[in-house]
Design an enzyme around this catalytic site. Structure first.
Site, PDB file in Angstrom:
ATOM      1  CG  ASP A  14      -2.146   0.935   0.976  1.00 38.57           C
ATOM      2  OD1 ASP A  14      -2.060   1.796   0.069  1.00 38.57           O
ATOM      3  OD2 ASP A  14      -3.158   0.823   1.686  1.00 38.57           O
TER       4      ASP A  14
HETATM    5  C1  BGC Z   1      -4.937   3.382   0.029  1.00 38.21           C
HETATM    6  C2  BGC Z   1      -5.003   2.427  -1.146  1.00 38.21           C
HETATM    7  C3  BGC Z   1      -4.813   3.190  -2.434  1.00 38.21           C
HETATM    8  C4  BGC Z   1      -3.465   3.901  -2.363  1.00 38.21           C
HETATM    9  C5  BGC Z   1      -3.150   4.710  -3.606  1.00 38.21           C
HETATM   10  C6  BGC Z   1      -3.667   4.217  -0.002  1.00 38.21           C
HETATM   11  O1  BGC Z   1      -3.697   5.214   0.962  1.00 38.21           O
HETATM   12  O2  BGC Z   1      -4.990   2.669   1.229  1.00 38.21           O
HETATM   13  O3  BGC Z   1      -6.233   1.763  -1.159  1.00 38.21           O
HETATM   14  O4  BGC Z   1      -4.862   2.320  -3.515  1.00 38.21           O
HETATM   15  O5  BGC Z   1      -3.478   4.807  -1.263  1.00 38.21           O
HETATM   16  O6  BGC Z   1      -3.984   5.808  -3.703  1.00 38.21           O
END
Ligand code: BGC
Length: 767
Positions: A230
């Site tokens: 993530d």
């Molecule tokens: C979120 C993800 C997301 C990523 C990119 C993170 O903060 O938890 O679900 O895909 O950011 O935006």
């Protein structure tokens, strides 16, 4: 050019090129490989959120317009895997138009508590339903060769302190509830990628967790795709690499850490190569952008909303409306169509509710305030719902309350009018204190860009409602087994174990406001004739009402063995069927081994216990209409008596009970001091230098936030996030960030030198 043989391709790369392939080049891209452009990874999951600023920042502002489909919490109410397939396929087509290789979705975390700020992005409290819907979605995305990325693996069930918190969950609940949707989707749909979550499990960050990423994901679930972090979930890149994390996102200088580790022999090249091969397979599988589709999906977005909107109450058949009736409209008819955070799409075309009325020349009046004229209306529609800032990635709710003004408005209206229809627009559960005072309740959830047109069609029976709840709607927050979050930044104890959602309410005998699986139609159905022949369960369903409509037939399994701790019933299969008035069809369910399985912690696998089971057919978890006994002639599983056998309330479960269930030593919360890169910001306030740091950090946030609410939200994330978070986007190596930690630990001189000093390797790389 990229070949079909990753081993051959690997040989063409220098160590530096290999290390770089394991880290993003910027926020949304990986590095180029030979003459291949870097991969473009983009959110998801209910529409494409492609930044047009070249990937330089997180880009939560404006993205390229794309179809905004209903959010996952809404789509799940369709109980329709085929629909999810179509939605996935359509989003993938838009990915191709926008040259996106990987869609960051679907999000399939279990809704452990109605308070989780991100529940609107998730499907269900039930692992089977979440897994089946996600499988449909992933298959749809990948049918266009766009790479799907399942997220967030695993146990990311709250937003509070999501980057530092340890989800302490017993092994049985882990496998039966939290990992099950991932297991189902991996087995049925083979997603090309999976995103590890921010939180810790067993005391170790998911990104650095070999039990999660190797033992479970690769060895048990046989996952063959790539593991991606993530955004900002990686603390120590080399540890993460060794634990099985292939690609770190977003871009950082951590390839320097990888190269240093290779040089000082704390990392071997085989581990590096293994991860690079996995990333190269993504380059091989990427879509072909030459085949632009340029299709439009507003109609599909509307169909998805129509299948998902749930009719929860309809007394005296106040709905459907009649075209000749005079309608009063209250509240805000500009419906919220999606949630806030990384999933926010810039919608292509948003329908307007009042325009639908104007187009059909309906006699209506929009009231800004209540006047006596309301009495002249035949029926009244009142829009209520949560504001966008209440449901947002990064922040949980404190309660399940609607705004006081909304509640008062409904009460006042119901005093003046006997036909009040409430339209509820929210991404997840809220308390509905006025439920007894209204005639009808239509739950739209966040139904995407065609919300308004779909709602109009439902109200006038151009489409018969057929959505069923994918989560339990409780009467009050205290009914939930997880009614409070944020007790500790460090640890969250999943005390309720496997008793999540309806599994809990059934077990302890709490009557929900609307049970899991519930949903009304303008027509009625009758189920009959249940029988089992050679492992097939047969039943008949007939439309005995006036309109064509769809019903969701749900199959639950109930274990009569009282020696084994079990939920009262569990969803094991479902079918959505459409019938014309008077039409009757036969439905069949193949009885499967998985219907009876439980996870055995001693043998570390799913097993079946012998004994008597009841197969139940119903239209919700509390509306069981037919049942049939089913015997399994095998030894019965016995479990030593525990509090979970006859659970009356989660409040009864002591720390000792939970420790017994957990079966291992519970990981201790990390020490507050000395600080590390993973210490939560809120802790550094204990030191004077930390206070100064926070002061300036918050000042910067205030400047960046447009409203007070936005500032509150940013402050919440900042204070409960780890120190390393400040490295996101500032291009500093881990070594340099450790300098900040030194400063906070009082070693100001050493820290400043470390922070300013460029890694020797960086200088070499620049030459
Ligand atoms: C979120 C993800 C997301 C990523 C990119 C993170 O903060 O938890 O679900 O895909 O950011 O935006």
């Amino acid at each position: 050019m990229i070949s079909n043989d990753v081993k051959e391709d690997l040989k063409k790369l220098s160590l530096e090129e290999k290390a770089k392939l394991l880290v993003g080049a910027d926020f949304w891209h990986t590095y180029p490989f030979l003459d291949e452009k870097g991969l473009c990874l983009t959110d998801g999951p209910h529409g494409v959120r492609m930044q047009n600023n070249g990937g330089k920042d997180v880009g939560l502002k404006e993205s390229i317009p794309a179809t905004c489909f209903p959010t996952a919490s809404c789509l799940a109410c369709s109980f329709d895997e085929k629909l999810l397939y179509e939605v996935g396929k359509a989003i993938a087509s838009e990915c191709i138009d926008q040259e996106v290789d990987m869609l960051l979705g679907p999000g399939i975390n279990i809704k452990r508590s109605p308070l989780c700020g991100r529940n609107f992005e998730y499907y269900s409290e039930d692992p089977y339903l979440a897994g089946k819907l996600a499988s449909g979605f992933v298959q749809g995305v990948q049918s266009q060769n766009v790479l799907a990325c399942l997220k967030h693996f695993a146990c990311n069930n709250q937003e509070y302190a999501r980057m530092v918190n340890d989800s302490i969950v017993d092994e049985r609940a882990l496998f039966e509830i939290y990992l099950k949707p991932f297991e189902i989707t991996i087995t049925e749909a083979s997603p090309k990628a999976i995103m590890c979550s921010y939180n810790k499990i067993y005391g170790i960050l998911a990104s650095e967790n070999p039990i999660l990423l190797k033992e479970i994901l690769r060895d048990k679930f046989k996952f063959e795709g790539s593991v991606i972090s993530d955004w900002g979930a990686v603390s120590k890149r080399v540890n993460a690499l060794k634990a099985g994390l292939d690609l770190e996102m977003p871009g950082s200088l951590s390839y320097v850490d990888i190269l240093s580790a290779l040089e000082n022999k704390t990392l071997d090249e085989a581990t590096l190569d293994h991860a690079v091969e996995s990333v190269l397979r993504l380059y091989q599988a990427r879509p072909n952008f030459k085949e632009k589709k340029n299709l439009s999906f507003h109609t599909l977005a509307k169909q998805a909303a129509l299948e998902s909107i749930v009719l929860l109450k309809n007394e005296n058949q106040v709905l459907p409306l009649n075209l000749t009736e005079k309608i009063g409209i209250f509240g805000n008819p500009v419906m919220r169509i999606q949630g806030a955070g990384s999933s926010k799409v810039n919608p292509k075309q948003v329908d307007s509710f009042l325009d639908c009325f104007r187009k059909e020349k309906i006699h209506f009046k929009y009231f800004e305030t209540i006047t006596d004229e309301v009495k002249q209306m035949d029926k009244v529609i009142c829009f209520v719902g949560l504001s966008s800032i209440k449901e947002i990635e990064g922040k949980d709710r404190k309660d399940l309350k609607l705004d006081e003004e909304d509640i008062d408005l409904v009460y006042e209206l119901s005093k003046l009018h006997s036909n009040v229809i409430v339209v509820l627009t929210t991404g997840s559960v809220v308390e509905i204190p006025f439920i007894d005072n209204i005639s009808s309740l239509v739950l739209t959830y966040l139904a995407g860009e065609a919300s308004a047109a779909a709602l109009y069609d439902i109200l006038y029976n151009k489409a018969n409602p057929s959505g069923h709840l994918a989560e339990t709607w409780i009467k009050k927050l205290e009914d939930s087994p997880v009614y409070d979050f944020g007790k500790s930044v460090y640890q969250t104890f999943y005390r309720e174990s496997i008793f999540v959602g309806y599994r809990y309410y059934d077990k302890v005998g709490i009557q929900p406001l609307f049970p899991f699986g519930y949903g009304l139609s303008y027509t009625q159905f009758k189920l009959s004739g249940i029988e089992i022949k050679e492992n097939i369960l047969y039943a008949k369903i007939k439309n005995i009402g006036l309109y064509k409509g769809k019903e969701v037939v749900q199959l639950y399994v109930r274990d009569l063995n009282e020696q084994l701790v079990r939920p009262v019933r569990e969803l094991k299969a479902f079918q959505k069927v459409e019938l014309a008035p008077n039409e009757e069809i036969e439905i069949t369910f193949e009885i499967q081994v998985s219907f009876f399985e439980y996870y055995d912690v001693l043998e570390k696998k799913f097993k079946i216990s012998g004994g008597t089971y009841i197969l139940e057919l119903g239209t919700s978890s509390r509306d069981i209409l037919l049942s049939k006994e089913y015997k399994i002639n095998q030894p019965m599983k016995l479990q030593p008596t525990s509090i979970y056998h006859n659970l009356k309330s989660v409040k009864e479960i002591t720390k000792i009970d939970f420790e017994k269930l957990y079966g291992k030593t519970i990981p201790t919360a990390p020490k507050k001091y000395p600080f590390t890169l993973d210490s939560p910001m809120v802790d550094i306030q204990a030191k004077r230098i930390g206070k100064v740091f926070i002061h300036f950090g918050l000042k910067a946030l205030k400047k960046r936030s447009k409203t007070k609410e936005e500032y509150d939200m940013n402050q919440y994330t900042f204070l409960t996030g780890p120190i390393r978070m400040i490295g996101m986007g500032i291009q500093k190596t881990n070594h340099q960030l450790e300098g900040i930690v030194d400063i906070l630990n009082g070693k100001i001189f050493r820290g400043t030198i470390r922070f300013l000093k460029k890694d020797k390797r960086m200088k070499k790389l620049k030459q």
